[in-house]
Scaffold this active site. Structure first.
Site, mmCIF file in Angstrom:
data_model
loop_
_atom_site.group_PDB
_atom_site.id
_atom_site.type_symbol
_atom_site.label_atom_id
_atom_site.label_comp_id
_atom_site.label_asym_id
_atom_site.label_seq_id
_atom_site.Cartn_x
_atom_site.Cartn_y
_atom_site.Cartn_z
ATOM 1 N N GLY A 1 0.829 -1.187 0.000
ATOM 2 C CA GLY A 1 0.000 0.000 0.000
ATOM 3 C C GLY A 1 0.864 1.237 0.000
ATOM 4 C CD GLN B 1 3.757 5.795 2.528
ATOM 5 O OE1 GLN B 1 2.744 5.241 2.119
ATOM 6 N NE2 GLN B 1 4.818 5.114 2.937
ATOM 7 C CB CYS C 1 6.224 1.805 6.688
ATOM 8 S SG CYS C 1 5.587 3.335 5.986
ATOM 9 C CG LEU C 2 6.979 1.102 0.480
ATOM 10 C CD1 LEU C 2 6.227 1.473 -0.787
ATOM 11 C CD2 LEU C 2 8.092 0.110 0.176
ATOM 12 C CG HIS D 1 0.588 0.699 7.557
ATOM 13 N ND1 HIS D 1 1.702 0.275 8.244
ATOM 14 C CD2 HIS D 1 1.059 1.560 6.605
ATOM 15 C CE1 HIS D 1 2.776 0.846 7.736
ATOM 16 N NE2 HIS D 1 2.423 1.625 6.740
ATOM 17 C CD GLU D 2 -0.643 1.944 3.088
ATOM 18 O OE1 GLU D 2 -0.255 3.113 2.896
ATOM 19 O OE2 GLU D 2 0.161 0.990 3.230
ATOM 20 C CG HIS E 1 1.091 6.549 5.749
ATOM 21 N ND1 HIS E 1 2.342 6.924 6.171
ATOM 22 C CD2 HIS E 1 1.184 5.226 5.469
ATOM 23 C CE1 HIS E 1 3.160 5.868 6.139
ATOM 24 N NE2 HIS E 1 2.476 4.824 5.723
#
Ligand code: NI
Length: 179
Positions: free
Chosen positions: A47, A52, A100-101, A142-143, A146
């Site tokens: 995701g 981000q 996480c990226l 999680h997404e 952000h």
């Protein structure tokens, strides 16, 4: 429309509360979504949220189809979710590993609701309304975090369950051998 640089923890954009998207199916929004999907695919992510890639708007993309990073996990339909709302459907919370990226190379064990309803809109303004559990519920939480400037380490209850992916894998292997 391209693969964008993913901001890393420490960049102030990741701490901002993102703005609601006012209109759907316009060129700027469609270009943002293409960038998110291209970037997520290039990074092999489950995701990605607009902040981000430096765009402070309430847009996330997620989906997993046979992702090499999550070989044991269920699949999740590829979804574009705009202005999302999450409602927990029970108080049950489960700890699970996340990456996480924006926090590359690290993993942490994070408590999340196991059963949620989420709603929002796709890029055309069509309503999305789903009831999901477990890994799908974890990814969405999680997404969407952000969009409120929250990275998963802020959700952790035990910072000892936080470390570099390679070391955690070694430790898990050693523990399996010992059994
Ligand atoms: Ni993330």
């Amino acid at each position: 429309m391209s693969v964008k640089k993913v901001l890393r923890m420490g960049d102030p954009v990741l701490l901002k509360v993102a703005e609601a998207v006012p209109t759907f199916n316009n060129p700027a929004l469609n270009a943002l979504i293409k960038d998110l999907l291209d970037t997520m695919a290039a990074q092999d992510g489950a995701g990605l949220a607009a902040p981000q890639i430096g765009v402070s708007q309430r847009v996330v993309v997620f989906g997993i189809a046979a992702n090499p990073r999550y070989p044991d996990e269920e699949s999740i339909p590829m979804t574009v979710l705009i202005n999302p709302v999450i409602e927990p459907l029970s108080d049950e919370v489960e700890e699970g590993w996340e990456g996480c990226l924006s926090v590359p190379g690290l993993r942490g064990r994070v408590p999340r609701y196991t059963h949620i309803r989420y709603s929002g809109f796709d890029q055309f303004g069509v309503k999305i309304d789903r009831e999901v559990r477990d890994f799908h519920a974890r990814v969405v939480q999680h997404e969407c975090d952000h969009l409120d400037g929250i990275l998963y380490p802020q959700r952790m209850s035990d910072m000892r369950a936080f470390g570099f992916e390679a070391e955690l894998e070694k430790a898990a292997e050693a523990e399996n051998e010992g059994q």
